[in-house]
Motif scaffolding. Structure first.
Motif, mmCIF file in Angstrom:
data_model
loop_
_atom_site.group_PDB
_atom_site.id
_atom_site.type_symbol
_atom_site.label_atom_id
_atom_site.label_comp_id
_atom_site.label_asym_id
_atom_site.label_seq_id
_atom_site.Cartn_x
_atom_site.Cartn_y
_atom_site.Cartn_z
ATOM 1 N N ASP A 309 -3.939 19.654 -4.847
ATOM 2 C CA ASP A 309 -3.976 20.767 -5.795
ATOM 3 C C ASP A 309 -4.356 22.045 -5.044
ATOM 4 O OD1 ASP A 309 -6.704 20.669 -5.344
ATOM 5 O OD2 ASP A 309 -7.171 19.716 -7.266
ATOM 6 N N THR A 310 -4.537 23.134 -5.767
ATOM 7 C CA THR A 310 -4.804 24.428 -5.121
ATOM 8 C C THR A 310 -6.212 24.533 -4.550
ATOM 9 O OG1 THR A 310 -5.367 25.335 -7.290
ATOM 10 C CG2 THR A 310 -3.121 25.689 -6.497
ATOM 11 N N THR A 311 -7.034 23.518 -4.797
ATOM 12 C CA THR A 311 -8.358 23.515 -4.168
ATOM 13 C C THR A 311 -8.364 22.669 -2.898
ATOM 14 O OG1 THR A 311 -9.164 21.591 -5.403
ATOM 15 C CG2 THR A 311 -9.424 23.755 -6.438
ATOM 16 N N GLY A 312 -7.217 22.047 -2.607
ATOM 17 C CA GLY A 312 -7.128 21.212 -1.410
ATOM 18 C C GLY A 312 -7.515 19.771 -1.642
ATOM 19 N N ASN A 313 -7.844 19.405 -2.887
ATOM 20 C CA ASN A 313 -8.185 18.012 -3.195
ATOM 21 C C ASN A 313 -6.910 17.172 -3.236
ATOM 22 O OD1 ASN A 313 -10.977 18.454 -3.512
ATOM 23 N ND2 ASN A 313 -10.636 19.207 -5.598
ATOM 24 N N TRP A 314 -7.010 15.972 -2.688
ATOM 25 C CA TRP A 314 -5.860 15.063 -2.730
ATOM 26 C C TRP A 314 -5.721 14.498 -4.136
ATOM 27 C CZ3 TRP A 314 -2.228 14.658 0.871
ATOM 28 C CH2 TRP A 314 -2.533 15.105 2.155
ATOM 29 N N LEU A 315 -4.600 14.801 -4.769
ATOM 30 C CA LEU A 315 -4.294 14.228 -6.085
ATOM 31 C C LEU A 315 -3.642 12.863 -5.935
ATOM 32 C CD1 LEU A 315 -2.856 17.447 -7.742
ATOM 33 C CD2 LEU A 315 -5.116 16.458 -8.113
ATOM 34 N N ILE A 316 -2.787 12.736 -4.938
ATOM 35 C CA ILE A 316 -2.167 11.454 -4.588
ATOM 36 C C ILE A 316 -2.306 11.307 -3.079
ATOM 37 C CG2 ILE A 316 -0.032 10.105 -4.521
ATOM 38 C CD1 ILE A 316 0.870 11.590 -7.030
ATOM 39 N N ASN A 317 -3.001 10.291 -2.652
ATOM 40 C CA ASN A 317 -3.321 10.126 -1.237
ATOM 41 C C ASN A 317 -2.064 10.030 -0.374
ATOM 42 O OD1 ASN A 317 -6.125 10.164 -1.534
ATOM 43 N ND2 ASN A 317 -6.172 7.989 -2.060
ATOM 44 N N PRO A 318 -2.146 10.525 0.864
ATOM 45 C CA PRO A 318 -0.979 10.472 1.760
ATOM 46 C C PRO A 318 -0.643 9.033 2.128
ATOM 47 C CG PRO A 318 -2.930 11.250 2.936
ATOM 48 C CD PRO A 318 -3.312 11.182 1.490
ATOM 49 N N GLN A 319 0.531 8.589 1.710
ATOM 50 C CA GLN A 319 0.933 7.198 1.951
ATOM 51 C C GLN A 319 2.449 7.032 2.015
ATOM 52 O OE1 GLN A 319 0.176 4.812 -1.789
ATOM 53 N NE2 GLN A 319 -0.722 6.766 -2.438
ATOM 54 N N TYR A 320 3.179 8.156 1.923
ATOM 55 C CA TYR A 320 4.634 8.078 1.860
ATOM 56 C C TYR A 320 5.258 8.744 3.080
ATOM 57 C CZ TYR A 320 3.422 7.024 -2.943
ATOM 58 O OH TYR A 320 2.866 6.465 -4.067
ATOM 59 N N SER A 321 6.443 8.260 3.456
ATOM 60 C CA SER A 321 7.134 8.837 4.618
ATOM 61 C C SER A 321 7.704 10.212 4.301
ATOM 62 C CB SER A 321 8.249 7.902 5.082
ATOM 63 O OG SER A 321 9.157 7.632 4.015
ATOM 64 N N TRP A 322 7.963 10.494 3.038
ATOM 65 C CA TRP A 322 8.397 11.821 2.585
ATOM 66 C C TRP A 322 8.167 11.905 1.078
ATOM 67 C CZ3 TRP A 322 11.983 11.568 -1.248
ATOM 68 C CH2 TRP A 322 12.770 10.414 -1.322
ATOM 69 N N VAL A 333 9.814 9.617 -3.683
ATOM 70 C CA VAL A 333 9.036 9.483 -2.450
ATOM 71 C C VAL A 333 9.657 8.405 -1.580
ATOM 72 C CG1 VAL A 333 6.890 10.197 -3.582
ATOM 73 C CG2 VAL A 333 7.463 7.767 -3.459
ATOM 74 N N GLY A 334 9.375 8.479 -0.270
ATOM 75 C CA GLY A 334 9.825 7.452 0.653
ATOM 76 C C GLY A 334 8.795 6.342 0.748
ATOM 77 N N PHE A 335 9.226 5.109 0.444
ATOM 78 C CA PHE A 335 8.302 3.981 0.384
ATOM 79 C C PHE A 335 8.977 2.755 0.977
ATOM 80 C CE2 PHE A 335 6.547 0.328 -2.085
ATOM 81 C CZ PHE A 335 5.247 0.403 -1.633
ATOM 82 N N MET A 336 8.433 2.227 2.075
ATOM 83 C CA MET A 336 8.952 1.030 2.726
ATOM 84 C C MET A 336 10.436 1.188 3.062
ATOM 85 S SD MET A 336 7.050 -1.917 0.436
ATOM 86 C CE MET A 336 7.816 -3.244 1.389
ATOM 87 N N GLY A 337 10.807 2.379 3.505
ATOM 88 C CA GLY A 337 12.190 2.618 3.884
ATOM 89 C C GLY A 337 13.128 2.839 2.722
ATOM 90 N N LYS A 338 12.600 2.883 1.519
ATOM 91 C CA LYS A 338 13.409 3.089 0.327
ATOM 92 C C LYS A 338 12.947 4.333 -0.413
ATOM 93 C CE LYS A 338 16.002 -0.608 0.681
ATOM 94 N NZ LYS A 338 17.479 -0.529 0.820
#
Length: 700
Positions: A309-322, A333-338
């Motif tokens: 969000d605009t405060t820099g808090n992670w709303l959805i943790n980084p876990q996707y390739s894109w 989102v990119g997940f397990m090559g799909k």
């Protein structure tokens, strides 16, 4: 060997105290003299019944005996057994000398029962097994007989296959190995008979009467499906109201919520809260309302993407390739090559895994697997199967697709709307689309009816008219098939301000939508004419004798053709060029800002970007420099901010020359009204204009 052993293994102890005759009988039996033994035992039966009956059972149970008769053997051993029980202890002691006691009598009975078990199995009926069980509780085959008896009863129930038959079996034979199978058959019959009508009420009554029946869940599912088969929200509401204990109530509420909040917007969620006060998941609603009002920004950490969000808090943790931006509350989102879709809770919302996906628009998304395309809706249902080689985008509830080199259209419900008969097809606009077959290009309407026959080299839809080109000439048709402009022109442009450029023999005129030449004058044509001299906001630039002027839609000379070039007409100040320098003139064609600049752009919000010598700056309408000349390029971001470039780096200023973002970045993208994405060798940063600070810096 087992049957013979009963005779050979019998040991006779001679005891004169019991009488010589009985002794002789057992001696004869030992010598296999069955005639003599039988005669002696029969004569002794009245006076010495216990040993005589025992002896006779041995005469009759031997398969080599000419008197072999297992029924007689059984009769005499049972007589022996009953009389032995009545014998005194003294007599029992004497009988032991002949090897007759409780154990030997039991062994004889067990031995004889073997023959009856064989007989029962050969008959193989419920009655034969039941008789054996009743008469031979001592048998070593007793347990096996019970199993066979129970299975015979099971087969009778199978043949009958009625609820009464299965209930009788279960009550009478609770220890049967077929009990579970019988119970299952009963449950199936109960389900089938009670739901024979196939209506929701019968399935509902079954589930209420037999809640422990494993098919009760199936019945509840059928109730749910029958209630909601038309897919209307009202049907889901009725289901919830009339089936409060059904296991699908939560699913029904969830579907209503998804249908009413398909775009996951604050307005939709708020309206849902008002329209459905009985919705049981109030806390979830409040959380969703807050999420819908939150902007999710893609961000990267250690090579993986998530959202902040605009405060820099992670709303959805980084876990996707894109990741893509959220659209209608969903992001791909990119997940397990799909490619998959998630919601703003970060949950996978559909079970499908795709190779490629496109963002949701109007509740639908184009998806593909193995380069085959189809469409899913916002509930995750595949409404157009993934079997098509190419697919467009939905426009006016229609989408084109191709298979086996033929094109057709589907509607937004996934139904075939226009058959696959075209060589190529394009998106619909204003209920019309361009198509092509082997004869040429034409136009159809959204019902698939031909409006312009497909016989042209090219066609261009322009609102209610069609600009069409044959091999030699261009004309204009309406969609009733009438020719508005005859096919005598080399080229005709699109209409703007009810004026279109029509070219013939290197000259052009302006036509209206009735096909009339509205300006008598002809103008010279060049490769830039269609864009340069098209009308915009009631005015057009024209070249006369290599000089540029401005005319209105009636052909009046607003600016005489005295300039080397002009900008877009502005009643206050218009950019004009003489020779190599630009200045600005007012509506009276009076030069207000002198010819000073090497380049000059139109005024916006009272400011204009200009170039002097080799640098760009910004002036106001008083020709005052508000941003000094020092930049390689300046472009407008919006009414407040400017994008500036210098030495390959970019920054953001306002019109008061205040630095918003320093000239330090290789790329700057405007994300929304408040957020700018910045890139340089240090990675990606997100900058809040309102807060004048970074709220995200890419982490490696």
């Amino acid at each position: 060997m087992r049957r013979l052993f009963g005779v050979i293994g019998f040991i006779i102890t001679v005891n004169l105290a019991f009488g010589a005759k009985i002794d002789k009988g057992f001696e004869a039996l030992q010598m296999f003299n069955y005639f003599e033994a039988k005669k002696i035992f029969e004569k002794s039966l009245k006076k010495k019944p216990v040993p005589a009956a025992y002896g006779l059972s041995k005469v009759y149970d031997a398969e080599k005996s000419p008197f072999f008769n297992i029924d007689s053997a059984n009769k005499f051993v049972n007589l022996c057994d009953s009389l032995f029980l009545l014998s005194s202890d003294k007599d029992r002691e004497k009988l032991k000398e002949f090897g007759i006691d409780e154990n030997s009598i039991l062994k004889e009975k067990v031995f004889i029962s073997t023959f009856f078990f064989i007989r029962a199995t050969e008959e193989n009926t419920l009655q034969s097994y039941q008789k054996f069980i009743s008469d031979h509780a001592h048998s070593s085959d007793y347990e096996e007989a019970l199993k066979l008896r129970n299975h015979a009863a099971y087969l009778i129930a199978v043949d009958s296959n009625s609820i009464d038959a299965w209930n009788y079996f279960l009550n009478q034979y609770p220890n049967s190995g077929d009990y579970n199978s019988a119970k299952k058959q009963l449950q199936i019959l109960e389900y089938q008979e009670m739901t024979l009508l196939g209506d929701a009420q019968s399935f509902k009554e079954f589930a209420e009467k037999y809640p422990n029946n494993p098919y009760a869940k199936d019945a509840q599912e059928m109730v749910y499906q029958l209630y909601i088969q038309d897919g209307k929200i009202e049907s889901y509401e009725t289901f919830i109201k009339e089936n409060p204990n059904n296991k699908n109530v939560k699913k029904a509420w969830s579907t209503i919520y998804k249908m009413r909040t398909s775009e996951f917007s604050p307005a939709q969620i708020f309206e849902f809260m008002i329209d459905f006060p009985l919705y049981p998941f109030k806390e979830d609603l409040r959380n969703d309302l807050e999420l819908s009002m939150t902007t999710f920004y893609p961000a990267k950490k250690e090579g993986l993407w998530g959202f902040i969000d605009t405060t820099g808090n992670w709303l959805i943790n980084p876990q996707y390739s894109w990741v893509s931006n959220f659209s209608e509350g969903k992001a791909s989102v990119g997940f397990m090559g799909k490619s998959v879709f998630i919601d703003k809770h970060g949950k996978l919302i559909f079970k499908h895994l795709f190779d490629d996906v496109f963002s949701f628009s109007n509740h639908l998304a184009v998806v593909s697997v193995s380069e085959q395309y189809g469409v899913i809706n916002y509930l995750g249902d595949i409404i157009i199967p993934l079997v098509y080689d190419e697919m467009g985008e939905f426009s006016e509830n229609l989408i084109y697709a191709s298979k086996d080199n033929l094109y057709g259209y589907f509607n937004s419900e996934g139904d075939s709307a226009i058959p696959f008969i075209y060589e190529t097809a394009f998106d619909f606009h204003h209920t019309k689309a361009i198509i092509k077959n082997d004869s040429g290009y034409g136009v159809i309407n959204d019902s698939g009816n031909v409006l312009v026959e497909p016989i042209y080299e090219s066609v261009l839809i322009d609102s209610s008219l069609c600009i069409a080109k044959t091999k030699e000439y261009t004309g204009v048709l309406n969609f009733s098939g009438d020719t508005i402009v005859p096919f005598t022109f080399d080229l005709i442009g699109k209409f703007s301000n009810n004026r279109a450029i029509a070219v013939k023999d290197q000259y052009f005129v302006y036509l209206n939508r009735l096909g009339e030449q509205v300006i008598k004058e002809e103008f010279g044509y060049n490769d830039f004419t269609l864009s340069y001299s098209q009308f915009n906001k009631g005015y057009a630039k024209v070249i006369v004798k290599e000089k540029v002027g401005i005319i209105d839609t009636l052909g009046n000379r607003v600016y005489p053709a005295i300039f080397t070039d002009v900008g877009s007409f502005n009643k206050e100040l218009t950019a004009v060029r003489k020779g190599n320098l630009w200045g600005y003139a007012n509506s009276d064609v009076k030069l207000v800002i002198p010819y000073t600049y090497n380049q000059a752009y139109d005024f916006h919000h009272g400011y204009a970007i200009v170039k002097k010598d080799s640098a760009f700056g910004v002036i106001n309408q008083n020709n005052e420099v508000v941003i000094p000349f020092g930049y390689d390029k300046i472009s407008v971001l919006d009414s407040v901010y400017l994008l500036v470039e210098k030495n390959g780096l970019k920054g953001v200023l306002n019109y008061q020359d205040s630095t918003i973002v320093p000239v330090y970045f290789t790329n700057i993208d405007w994300i929304d009204n408040d957020v700018i994405m910045l890139e340089n060798g240090e990675g990606v940063k997100l900058f809040s204009i309102e807060k004048r600070g970074y709220f995200y810096k890419e982490e490696y």
